[in-house]
Design an enzyme around this catalytic site. Structure first.
Site, PDB file in Angstrom:
ATOM      1  N   GLU A 199      45.066  43.641  46.955  1.00 35.98           N
ATOM      2  CA  GLU A 199      43.815  44.251  46.479  1.00 35.98           C
ATOM      3  C   GLU A 199      43.360  45.351  47.422  1.00 35.98           C
ATOM      4  OE1 GLU A 199      44.613  41.130  46.820  1.00 35.98           O
ATOM      5  OE2 GLU A 199      43.225  39.770  45.843  1.00 35.98           O
ATOM      6  N   CYS A 233      38.853  40.596  50.838  1.00 41.02           N
ATOM      7  CA  CYS A 233      39.035  41.578  49.760  1.00 41.02           C
ATOM      8  C   CYS A 233      37.764  41.724  48.924  1.00 41.02           C
ATOM      9  CB  CYS A 233      40.214  41.185  48.871  1.00 41.02           C
ATOM     10  SG  CYS A 233      41.789  41.410  49.706  1.00 41.02           S
TER      11      CYS A 233
HETATM   12  N1  THU Z   1      47.333  37.651  49.274  1.00 39.79           N
HETATM   13  C1  THU Z   1      47.002  38.754  48.550  1.00 39.79           C
HETATM   14  O1  THU Z   1      47.676  39.784  48.614  1.00 39.79           O
HETATM   15  N2  THU Z   1      45.905  38.702  47.746  1.00 39.79           N
HETATM   16  C2  THU Z   1      45.152  37.593  47.546  1.00 39.79           C
HETATM   17  O2  THU Z   1      44.210  37.648  46.789  1.00 39.79           O
HETATM   18  C3  THU Z   1      45.493  36.351  48.223  1.00 39.79           C
HETATM   19  C4  THU Z   1      46.540  36.446  49.278  1.00 39.79           C
HETATM   20  C5  THU Z   1      48.556  37.671  50.085  1.00 39.79           C
HETATM   21  C6  THU Z   1      48.344  37.747  51.553  1.00 39.79           C
HETATM   22  C7  THU Z   1      49.624  37.132  52.082  1.00 39.79           C
HETATM   23  O3  THU Z   1      50.618  38.125  52.155  1.00 39.79           O
HETATM   24  C8  THU Z   1      50.041  36.158  51.002  1.00 39.79           C
HETATM   25  O4  THU Z   1      49.289  36.500  49.855  1.00 39.79           O
HETATM   26  C9  THU Z   1      49.809  34.713  51.372  1.00 39.79           C
HETATM   27  O5  THU Z   1      48.502  34.502  51.745  1.00 39.79           O
END
Ligand code: THU
Length: 288
Positions: A199, A233
């Site tokens: 995000e 985020c």
């Molecule tokens: N992650 C995201 O990219 N967006 C989210 O809303 C939740 C978590 C990613 C961060 C990390 O690379 C992986 O998911 C595990 O937490």
């Protein structure tokens, strides 16, 4: 369960709309009107001469209209049976110059026809207004749903580019803006704490391109659970788009819609003293 049967007989193809799209529209109109989307629906596209002939034959005037609907009543299985005839050249004339306008106009006319099949009439100005209001509401719902699905597809595609060797959880995000769809994926780091979520990558990409009008964001992770933005985020989204719509999806496209207010009821808001400087787009900036 019996599904909608749509037989498309056409003199000319109906452009921009697959049969599946037409079925989706009919299902939505039926649902919104509290009816089950079953039955037999025939959609015919004709030219100006034919629509005049039909108007003459059934309504006594050789009018050039964009659509005529013929409700035939209830068919054997208890479903609706009806026919919608659209005059394609007339519909395209009513539309603007681009493909999106043309598609929207065809959807408008079909919605109008479907509402006629379900009993709406435009005999006097009050009924006409009533029908138009309903038509616009349904169309808006349809186009919103379509946009959400498109964003989810883009988010899932972006997630394929994720760099996630530590968690193996790939996430994609796609933002609808006033200019284009901007996407992002999660990018992890060996220090773990420096990992950036999908995000935030998408938001920062947009802002770095001077795109500020962030309307909706779809987020999809590589799991069956819906992927809802983390707290960090949410706060970043709040900075640029407090009114953004958040579509949390799973890896199969199932989704749930949230507002940022739902997800971040008490954001951190900077005081006036903290926020001393003007923000871009700076006066005179070209937008590039
Ligand atoms: N992650 C995201 O990219 N967006 C989210 O809303 C939740 C978590 C990613 C961060 C990390 O690379 C992986 O998911 C595990 O937490």
């Amino acid at each position: 369960m019996k599904t909608t049967q749509i037989a498309v007989y056409n003199h000319t193809d109906i452009p921009f709309l697959s049969r599946a799209k037409v079925e989706q529209l009919w299902a939505l109109v039926s649902r919104e009107e509290g009816k089950r989307a079953i039955g037999r629906l025939e959609i015919t596209a004709v030219d100006e001469e034919d629509i005049r002939r039909l108007n003459d034959r059934y309504f006594g005037e050789q009018d050039l209209t964009d659509v005529i609907a013929f409700p035939y009543g209830v068919e054997g299985s208890g479903g609706m049976w009806g026919e919608v005839v659209i005059c394609l050249p007339q519909v395209l004339r009513q539309a603007g110059e681009n493909r999106e306008d043309e598609k929207k106009e065809i959807l408008t006319v079909l919605t109008h026809g479907f509402l006629h099949l379900l009993g709406y009439t435009d005999q006097d100005s009050r009924l006409c207004r009533q029908m138009e209001t309903r038509q616009n509401e349904i169309l808006k719902t349809f186009l919103t749903e379509e946009m959400r699905r498109k964003l989810i597809t883009r988010a899932l595609r972006a997630g394929k580019k994720a760099y996630a060797p530590y968690s193996n959880f790939c996430v994609g995000a796609a933002i609808e803006t006033d200019k284009k769809v901007v996407s992002g994926c999660n990018v992890e780091n060996a220090s773990l704490g420096l990992t950036v979520c999908a995000e935030r990558v998408a938001v920062l990409k947009a802002v770095s391109e001077n795109i500020w009008s962030l309307r909706r964001i779809a987020v999809a992770g590589s799991s069956q659970s819906l992927c809802i933005p983390c707290g960090a985020c949410r706060q970043v989204l709040f900075e640029f788009a407090p009114a953004i719509e958040i579509i949390a999806a799973n890896n199969h496209g199932r989704y749930q819609v949230y507002s940022l207010e739902d997800l971040l009821p008490h954001p951190f808001v900077a005081s006036k003293e903290q926020r001393r400087h003007s923000t871009p787009p700076y006066p005179g900036s070209s937008g590039e």
